[in-house]
Design an enzyme around this catalytic site. Structure first.
Site, PDB file in Angstrom:
ATOM      1  N   GLU A 135       0.800  -1.253  -0.159  1.00  0.00           N
ATOM      2  CA  GLU A 135       0.018  -0.090   0.097  1.00  0.00           C
ATOM      3  C   GLU A 135       0.958   1.320   0.065  1.00  0.00           C
ATOM      4  O   GLU A 135       1.847   1.322   0.624  1.00  0.00           O
ATOM      5  CB  GLU A 135      -0.852  -0.022   1.239  1.00  0.00           C
ATOM      6  CG  GLU A 135      -1.610   1.361   1.524  1.00  0.00           C
ATOM      7  CD  GLU A 135      -2.221   1.203   2.925  1.00  0.00           C
ATOM      8  OE1 GLU A 135      -2.725   2.483   3.380  1.00  0.00           O
ATOM      9  OE2 GLU A 135      -2.596   0.389   3.263  1.00  0.00           O
ATOM     10  N   GLU A 140      -2.923  11.893   3.357  1.00  0.00           N
ATOM     11  CA  GLU A 140      -3.746  11.250   4.378  1.00  0.00           C
ATOM     12  C   GLU A 140      -3.671  12.040   5.626  1.00  0.00           C
ATOM     13  O   GLU A 140      -2.504  12.886   5.982  1.00  0.00           O
ATOM     14  CB  GLU A 140      -3.300   9.977   5.010  1.00  0.00           C
ATOM     15  CG  GLU A 140      -4.416   9.142   5.842  1.00  0.00           C
ATOM     16  CD  GLU A 140      -4.055   7.707   6.315  1.00  0.00           C
ATOM     17  OE1 GLU A 140      -4.859   7.071   6.502  1.00  0.00           O
ATOM     18  OE2 GLU A 140      -2.816   7.374   5.925  1.00  0.00           O
TER      19      GLU A 140
END
Length: 354
Positions: A135, A140
Site C-alpha cells: 500500500e 492522508e
C-alpha cells in the site's frame, strides 16, 4: 560524456534513476472522470468509520460525486442530511478499475482536500489482497491536523533505509503491517500547505507518486511552486527534474518488486473510525466526542469535507503501458493509525498534530 560505470553509480544513488522519463497512459478528467472508477457501495467495514460509502447511483442522485461547472471532480461527505443517533453518514470511496504496475507515476492536481473534526480523507493505492502487494499512502490526515502524512504498508521485511528526501519528519521506518499496530513507515510533510484549510487557501497543489523498482517517491508542490514541466497537459514527465521528493523509500531497504504488486488508486473520506475517532487523536485538535458531536445531527459541519480534483494522470516508464486492465474491486487494510504511532508522531513533531 559520462562513462557507463559512472552512470551505474549515479543510477544507484538517485531514486527512480533507471526510469526517470514517463509517458502518459491514462487520464481521469472532465466529464468522464468517474468512468474509470468503482464505487465501494457499502458501510465502512474496513476502518470502523461512522460512514456509508455510497454506490455510483447513490453518489449521482445525492450529488456526492459529480463534475462541477469548472470541469473538476467533486467527492464529498453528505453535508445536507440530519443523521440520527446510531445511524451513519453518507460519503465516498472509489478505486480505479485498472491497476498500475512498477514503472508508473501518478499525478493528481487538487484544489481542495477534506478537513474538519471527525474527517479522515486519503488519496492512496494498494494491491487487491492487502497486505500482500503493499500500500502507498500519498495523502492522508485526520480532524484538524495541518500537515499531510505519507506512508507505506507491507508484509514484514520492508524498511526505510537511507532515504533521499526533503522532509526531516520521519515518524517510523518499519513498513510491516505487523509492526507498531500497523503504523507503517511514515513521513510527514513539514509544510502546512499540504493539508486542510491552508491547502485550500494556497489554491491547492499537486501530488506526484513515483512507483519505481529503484524506490517509491512522493513529491508535493503547492500551487505557486508547481514546476513548468508539470503544468498544462503534460504528456510526459521526467522525475529527475523535480528535485528531491518530500518522501522516499529506496530499494535498498525495501525490495519494491518483492513487496509491491500493481496498485489500484483510491480516494476515500471516512468519519471517525480507528484513526480520526481514536480518543487520544481526536482530542489533539478537536473538542467533544467524535461521533455524537459531529456525525450525528446537521450536516453543515461537513461543508469543508470534500475533494476537488482537476485530474489524475498516470504515466508509464519509457512510454511502456504499465496498466493491468479490469482490476478486481479493491479491498482495504486495517486502520493505519495506532495509539503508539500517534504518540510517536506527536513526540517527533513537538506539536499536537497526530
Amino acid at each position: 560524456m559520462i562513462s557507463s560505470k559512472l552512470s551505474v553509480i549515479l543510477g544507484l544513488m538517485l531514486p527512480g534513476a533507471w526510469a526517470t522519463s514517463y509517458s502518459q497512459i491514462m487520464e481521469y478528467a472532465g466529464q468522464s472522470f468517474f468512468d474509470g472508477w468503482d464505487f465501494y457501495g457499502s458501510f465502512d467495514n474496513l476502518t470502523n468509520g461512522d460512514a456509508i460509502f455510497v454506490s455510483a447511483d447513490q453518489a449521482e442522485s445525492l450529488k456526492l460525486a459529480y463534475v462541477n461547472d469548472a470541469g473538476n471532480a467533486i467527492m464529498k461527505v453528505d453535508n445536507i442530511s440530519t443523521v440520527a443517533f446510531n445511524q451513519k453518514r453518507n460519503t465516498i470511496r472509489i478505486n480505479t478499475k485498472d491497476r498500475y504496475d512498477v514503472g508508473s507515476v501518478w499525478i493528481t492536481d487538487m484544489l481542495h482536500v477534506p478537513f474538519g473534526c471527525s474527517v479522515w480523507p486519503a488519496w492512496w493505492s494498494q494491491a487487491p489482497k492487502w497486505p500482500d502487494g503493499g500500500e502507498i499512502d500519498t495523502f492522508e490526515g485526520v480532524n484538524q491536523v495541518t500537515m499531510n502524512q505519507m506512508a507505506l504498508h507491507t508484509e514484514p521485511g520492508c524498511t526505510q533505509v537511507s532515504p533521499v528526501q526533503s522532509s526531516p519528519l520521519v515518524n517510523s521506518t518499519d513498513c510491516s503491517f505487523e509492526a507498531n499496530s500497523n503504523q507503517g513507515c511514515v513521513v510527514t510533510n513539514p509544510t502546512t500547505q499540504s493539508y486542510g484549510e491552508a491547502f485550500a487557501q494556497a489554491g491547492g497543489g499537486m501530488f506526484v507518486t513515483e512507483f519505481a523498482s529503484t524506490g517509491i517517491s512522493i513529491w508535493f508542490f503547492p500551487r505557486a511552486s508547481i514546476p513548468n514541466s508539470l503544468q498544462g497537459n503534460a504528456s510526459s514527465v521526467d522525475t529527475s527534474t523535480l528535485g528531491q521528493p518530500v518522501a522516499n523509500w529506496p530499494n535498498g531497504g525495501c525490495n519494491i518488486n518483492k513487496f509491491f504488486q500493481p496498485q489500484s488508486l483510491i480516494f476515500d473520506i471516512t468519519l471517525c473510525g480507528d484513526f480520526a475517532g481514536n480518543a487520544a487523536t481526536f482530542s489533539q485538535t478537536c473538542s467533544g466526542s467524535c461521533y455524537p458531536d459531529y456525525v450525528v445531527g446537521k450536516g453543515s459541519t461537513y461543508d469543508n469535507a470534500y475533494f476537488e480534483v482537476q485530474y489524475v494522470r498516470v504515466y508509464g516508464a519509457n512510454g511502456k503501458n504499465t496498466t493491468i486492465s479490469a482490476a478486481p474491486a479493491s479491498i482495504s487494510r486495517p486502520s493505519t493509525a495506532s495509539v503508539a504511532g500517534i504518540a510517536a508522531a506527536a513526540a517527533l513533531l513537538g506539536v499536537a498534530s497526530w
